[in-house]
Design an enzyme around this catalytic site. Structure first.
Site, PDB file in Angstrom:
ATOM      1  N   PRO A  21      87.954  24.114  58.592  1.00  0.00           N
ATOM      2  CA  PRO A  21      87.240  25.178  57.871  1.00  0.00           C
ATOM      3  C   PRO A  21      86.152  25.900  58.667  1.00  0.00           C
ATOM      4  CG  PRO A  21      86.409  23.046  57.203  1.00  0.00           C
ATOM      5  CD  PRO A  21      87.541  22.779  58.144  1.00  0.00           C
ATOM      6  N   CYS A  22      86.575  26.719  59.618  1.00  0.00           N
ATOM      7  CA  CYS A  22      85.608  27.496  60.394  1.00  0.00           C
ATOM      8  C   CYS A  22      84.858  28.492  59.511  1.00  0.00           C
ATOM      9  CB  CYS A  22      86.296  28.200  61.556  1.00  0.00           C
ATOM     10  SG  CYS A  22      87.766  29.124  61.126  1.00  0.00           S
ATOM     11  N   HIS A  23      85.400  28.814  58.344  1.00  0.00           N
ATOM     12  CA  HIS A  23      84.703  29.720  57.432  1.00  0.00           C
ATOM     13  C   HIS A  23      83.435  29.082  56.860  1.00  0.00           C
ATOM     14  CE1 HIS A  23      87.415  27.360  54.845  1.00  0.00           C
ATOM     15  NE2 HIS A  23      86.519  27.537  53.895  1.00  0.00           N
TER      16      HIS A  23
END
Length: 159
Positions: free
Chosen positions: A115-117
């Site tokens: 989850p780079c977001h």
């Protein structure tokens, strides 16, 4: 490499598997579709995620990248649903620089699942996102997780 595509609220996505592990999630539809147990499981988890369920992506992953990138992605993978870290917090853990962390985030080959977001700029600033429609896709994913309601009220978000 085996691939399976799906429709999502952030566009068409293609999951790629190689030797029994997920190696990428890319925007776009692959003409080379082949179902297997792992890809169907990953697709179901992504469908559930986009349906608003809190999903823990417990899939075998093997993103291709440098050791530094893999260390950043490992930390990102540990960020709980609905929570964030800043680039600076990750860089502090790795004794590195926030800009290097940002570059590693942008190179993440398995977005959403890794989850780079959930990584934001200093003081909760919404910064770049390499997938889909960029920052608007990142904002959508964070809103889907109701992340903004979990942020400290003292953070000043730019929207």
């Amino acid at each position: 490499m085996t691939q399976l595509s799906l429709h999502s609220p952030v566009g068409e996505l293609t999951i790629s598997e190689e030797d029994g592990v997920i190696v990428s999630v890319d925007w776009g539809w692959s003409p080379f579709q082949e179902e297997n147990e792992l890809l169907l499981r990953a697709k179901k988890m992504l469908d559930d995620y986009f349906d608003g369920e809190e999903v823990e992506f417990d899939l075998p992953l093997k993103p291709h990248g440098t050791e530094f990138q893999k260390n950043v992605w490992k930390i990102m993978s540990e960020i709980p649903y609905g929570q964030i870290l800043t680039y600076g917090e990750i860089s502090d853990r790795l004794n590195s620089h926030a800009r290097a962390v940002g570059l590693a985030c942008g190179a993440n080959p398995i977005p959403i699942i890794i989850p780079c977001h959930r990584v934001m700029g200093k003081n909760g600033k919404l910064t770049g996102f390499s997938g889909g429609e960029g920052i608007s896709t990142k904002r959508y994913l964070l809103e889907l997780e109701d992340t903004f309601n979990n942020l400290d009220d003292n953070l000043s978000l730019p929207f």
